[in-house]
Design an enzyme around this catalytic site. Structure first.
Site, PDB file in Angstrom:
ATOM      1  CD  GLU A 179      -2.770   1.302   2.413  1.00 11.06           C
ATOM      2  OE1 GLU A 179      -3.450   2.129   2.344  1.00 11.06           O
ATOM      3  OE2 GLU A 179      -2.597   0.660   3.271  1.00 11.06           O
ATOM      4  CE  LYS A 216      -6.523   0.127   1.964  1.00 14.97           C
ATOM      5  NZ  LYS A 216      -7.089  -0.196   3.042  1.00 14.97           N
TER       6      LYS A 216
END
Length: 298
Positions: A179, A216
């Site tokens: 992420e 993400k």
């Protein structure tokens, strides 16, 4: 190398739905509780605070609205993984009772800003934490770093760090969610995303043939900008964070990105309060979940 749970892998790879992010941790816990209507005067120490947070998360997870028809996976904070719901470890309850795939947030927060980015702080007990996650039947992990400006050096460092740790996680039989969040308020967000996509592609190309990751990412400025990443053979799924957008705006933006699914935390718990009756709470949560689901299946 440990083996990934194939049933869970297939669900994450091709299931319809989104990931619920229930992993606000240490620093953001008082804020998450206060948005839920539990003020700091309601607890006197961390243990009491985490018990209240676990009650909030248990209420969300046990709600009939929290249904695998809409929700593929849920990201937990370490403290939640180490607690139980109805006598079962949270991750086992999620998978066995709810058919929802459990993930664990493993990062220890952000380092100070340098080169326009915030890398992850070192994760000192990572090996032990991953072993415990495997023991608890967790499927994957999540770790976050933040890009504030389109600095090529900083963005390369962020992506390299994420993938380096990601390989260690995959070696344990867990699927890492990588992420590198681009700050939605960044003045050169679109430029950051261009650099980010190139760096991610480089790292994906260098992975072993069988290695798998999830990504993400912030919802991109240009619709469908991440479609090449979504179709990459190493990528199980690309999920989007709400990043500070309200529920409605996040859903609207997400729905314009085909194949990108939600992994919202703030936008998921918006409008939920401790003092609501179960009926009101469940109705609100159901409406929220269906809205995020609709935006995720475009």
């Amino acid at each position: 190398m440990e083996k990934v749970n194939v049933e869970q892998l297939n669900r994450m790879n091709s299931g319809k739905g989104f990931i619920a992010a229930l992993d606000q941790s240490g620093g953001s816990t008082p804020k998450a509780l206060s948005q839920y209507g539990v003020e700091e005067s309601s607890y006197t120490n961390d243990e009491e605070m985490y018990t209240l947070v676990h009650e909030m998360r248990t209420r969300i997870i046990k709600s009939p609205a929290f249904d695998s028809q809409y929700i593929l996976g849920a990201i937990l904070f370490e403290n939640t993984m180490d607690r139980k719901i109805d006598g079962e470890w949270t991750s086992d309850y999620l998978w066995k009772t709810k058919n929802i795939v459990p993930f664990l947030k493993v990062d220890k927060g952000l380092a100070d800003l340098a080169n326009g980015v915030q890398l992850m702080k070192p994760i000192s007990n990572l090996d032990e934490l991953l072993d415990r996650a495997v023991e608890r039947n967790v499927f994957g992990t999540k770790m976050r770093s933040v890009i504030k400006e389109a600095n090529a050096v900083g963005i390369r460092e962020i992506v390299e760090q994420q993938f380096e740790v990601g390989k260690q996680i995959f070696a344990k039989g867990l699927i890492p969610i990588i992420e590198p969040e681009v700050d939605i308020y960044s003045t050169d967000k679109e430029k950051s995303e261009q650099i980010l996509k190139e760096e991610i592609q480089k790292q994906l190309n260098a992975l072993d043939k069988d290695a798998k990751v999830m990504l993400k990412l912030s919802i991109p400025t240009v619709n469908d900008f991440y479609k090449e990443l979504i179709s990459d053979s190493h990528v199980v799924r690309v999920v989007a964070l709400s990043g500070g957008y309200g529920q409605e705006e996040a859903n609207e933006k997400l729905s314009q990105n085909h194949g990108l699914i939600a992994s919202f935390s703030r936008a998921l718990s918006e409008g939920l309060f401790a003092n609501q009756s179960d009926d009101v709470f469940n109705t609100k949560l159901e409406k929220t979940i269906k809205g995020i689901y609709e935006a995720s299946i475009t």
